[in-house]
Design a protein around this motif. Sequence first.
Motif, PDB file in Angstrom:
ATOM      1  N   ILE A  41      -0.632 -17.660  74.790  1.00  0.00           N
ATOM      2  CA  ILE A  41      -1.375 -17.343  73.568  1.00  0.00           C
ATOM      3  C   ILE A  41      -2.864 -17.586  73.777  1.00  0.00           C
ATOM      4  N   ASP A  42      -3.207 -18.661  74.470  1.00  0.00           N
ATOM      5  CA  ASP A  42      -4.614 -18.932  74.767  1.00  0.00           C
ATOM      6  C   ASP A  42      -5.216 -17.828  75.633  1.00  0.00           C
ATOM      7  N   MET A  43      -4.463 -17.381  76.635  1.00  0.00           N
ATOM      8  CA  MET A  43      -4.940 -16.317  77.501  1.00  0.00           C
ATOM      9  C   MET A  43      -5.090 -15.004  76.735  1.00  0.00           C
ATOM     10  N   ALA A  44      -4.171 -14.721  75.827  1.00  0.00           N
ATOM     11  CA  ALA A  44      -4.243 -13.493  75.043  1.00  0.00           C
ATOM     12  C   ALA A  44      -5.499 -13.484  74.176  1.00  0.00           C
ATOM     13  N   THR A  45      -5.815 -14.633  73.588  1.00  0.00           N
ATOM     14  CA  THR A  45      -7.012 -14.731  72.749  1.00  0.00           C
ATOM     15  C   THR A  45      -8.266 -14.562  73.587  1.00  0.00           C
ATOM     16  N   TRP A  46      -8.280 -15.145  74.771  1.00  0.00           N
ATOM     17  CA  TRP A  46      -9.444 -15.075  75.663  1.00  0.00           C
ATOM     18  C   TRP A  46      -9.640 -13.669  76.230  1.00  0.00           C
ATOM     19  N   LEU A  47      -8.563 -13.064  76.659  1.00  0.00           N
ATOM     20  CA  LEU A  47      -8.632 -11.723  77.239  1.00  0.00           C
ATOM     21  C   LEU A  47      -8.741 -10.618  76.188  1.00  0.00           C
ATOM     22  N   GLU A  48      -8.360 -10.965  74.960  1.00  0.00           N
ATOM     23  CA  GLU A  48      -8.184  -9.955  73.917  1.00  0.00           C
ATOM     24  C   GLU A  48      -7.193  -8.884  74.383  1.00  0.00           C
ATOM     25  N   TYR A  49      -6.084  -9.368  74.903  1.00  0.00           N
ATOM     26  CA  TYR A  49      -5.004  -8.527  75.399  1.00  0.00           C
ATOM     27  C   TYR A  49      -3.719  -9.348  75.348  1.00  0.00           C
ATOM     28  N   PRO A  50      -2.589  -8.763  74.958  1.00  0.00           N
ATOM     29  CA  PRO A  50      -2.305  -7.343  74.697  1.00  0.00           C
ATOM     30  C   PRO A  50      -2.788  -6.895  73.314  1.00  0.00           C
ATOM     31  N   ARG A  51      -3.006  -5.592  73.197  1.00  0.00           N
ATOM     32  CA  ARG A  51      -3.519  -5.010  71.974  1.00  0.00           C
ATOM     33  C   ARG A  51      -2.471  -4.107  71.318  1.00  0.00           C
ATOM     34  N   ALA A  52      -2.647  -3.927  70.020  1.00  0.00           N
ATOM     35  CA  ALA A  52      -1.728  -3.052  69.282  1.00  0.00           C
ATOM     36  C   ALA A  52      -2.480  -2.457  68.101  1.00  0.00           C
ATOM     37  N   LEU A 135      -6.756   2.062  59.777  1.00  0.00           N
ATOM     38  CA  LEU A 135      -6.221   1.801  61.112  1.00  0.00           C
ATOM     39  C   LEU A 135      -6.716   0.434  61.563  1.00  0.00           C
ATOM     40  N   LEU A 136      -5.794  -0.440  61.881  1.00  0.00           N
ATOM     41  CA  LEU A 136      -6.113  -1.793  62.323  1.00  0.00           C
ATOM     42  C   LEU A 136      -5.809  -1.917  63.808  1.00  0.00           C
ATOM     43  N   ARG A 137      -6.817  -2.305  64.602  1.00  0.00           N
ATOM     44  CA  ARG A 137      -6.618  -2.602  66.024  1.00  0.00           C
ATOM     45  C   ARG A 137      -6.749  -4.104  66.191  1.00  0.00           C
ATOM     46  N   TYR A 138      -5.788  -4.710  66.863  1.00  0.00           N
ATOM     47  CA  TYR A 138      -5.770  -6.161  66.920  1.00  0.00           C
ATOM     48  C   TYR A 138      -5.198  -6.667  68.242  1.00  0.00           C
ATOM     49  N   VAL A 139      -5.463  -7.935  68.504  1.00  0.00           N
ATOM     50  CA  VAL A 139      -4.821  -8.626  69.618  1.00  0.00           C
ATOM     51  C   VAL A 139      -3.502  -9.158  69.093  1.00  0.00           C
ATOM     52  N   ARG A 140      -2.438  -8.780  69.734  1.00  0.00           N
ATOM     53  CA  ARG A 140      -1.126  -9.206  69.251  1.00  0.00           C
ATOM     54  C   ARG A 140      -0.616 -10.404  70.050  1.00  0.00           C
ATOM     55  N   LEU A 141       0.331 -11.071  69.467  1.00  0.00           N
ATOM     56  CA  LEU A 141       0.993 -12.164  70.164  1.00  0.00           C
ATOM     57  C   LEU A 141       1.663 -11.625  71.421  1.00  0.00           C
ATOM     58  N   PRO A 142       1.421 -12.237  72.580  1.00  0.00           N
ATOM     59  CA  PRO A 142       2.067 -11.745  73.798  1.00  0.00           C
ATOM     60  C   PRO A 142       3.567 -11.994  73.758  1.00  0.00           C
ATOM     61  N   THR A 143       4.282 -11.271  74.572  1.00  0.00           N
ATOM     62  CA  THR A 143       5.724 -11.505  74.696  1.00  0.00           C
ATOM     63  C   THR A 143       5.941 -12.834  75.396  1.00  0.00           C
TER      64      THR A 143
END
Length: 218
Positions: A41-52, A135-143
């Motif tokens: 989750i920390d990496m997803a927030t930092w990378l802003e990835y994955p996106r949805a 249309l909302l583009r966001y960083v989603r919770l990673p799997t």
Amino acid sequence: MPSYTRSDIIDRSRRLIAQVDTTNSNFLAAELNDFVDDWLIDMATWLEYPRAEATFDGGTVSGQLSYSIDKTLVLKILNVYRDKAPLIVTTEEFIKQLNPKWRDAASGTPEYAFLIDNDVLAVWPKDNTSAKELLLRYVRLPTLPTADSDTFDLPVPLQKTGQFYVAAMAEASRQEVERATWFLNIYRNTRQLLRAQSTIQIVKHGWEMGEGAEVEAS
């Protein structure tokens, strides 16, 4: 370069904190697994990835102010578009500075989008028309992994950092502040150094790094 598994990260972190004997350890497997989830989750927030992306029909009536979103998936809002026109993503505090009674303000053409709560997206001014798609583009919770053999949806070079994050959280949990800080700094510095390697994969896969990945605080 093969992808790491959750087991790989746990084994490496156990060596870092000298807890390789799982039968005589200060940590249950479930605790370390939770730290792995926190790392992702920390990496997803930092990378802003994955996106949805998510779309809203703009409401069936005019004057709609807010829209419910799935708080279990949205980590960070990146962009919001109304009828394909971009809105300014901001905060409720900023809107309050513009108009302390913003909720009661007259309807108009929305210019701003922001979170009221972690599960409510608001636009302001509230829309004076109906059927305008949002249309909302966001960083989603990673799997998150559910088995030790699961791999990670991350650029492989950055997967090396997981061991340092888990070690930092483990040391922090037993109040070893100095060692926790040391491992956390290694984690932050290592992911920054590996950013160049990761960029190659990000470009290859069509990923994007967010602003937070550009400069890392020491």
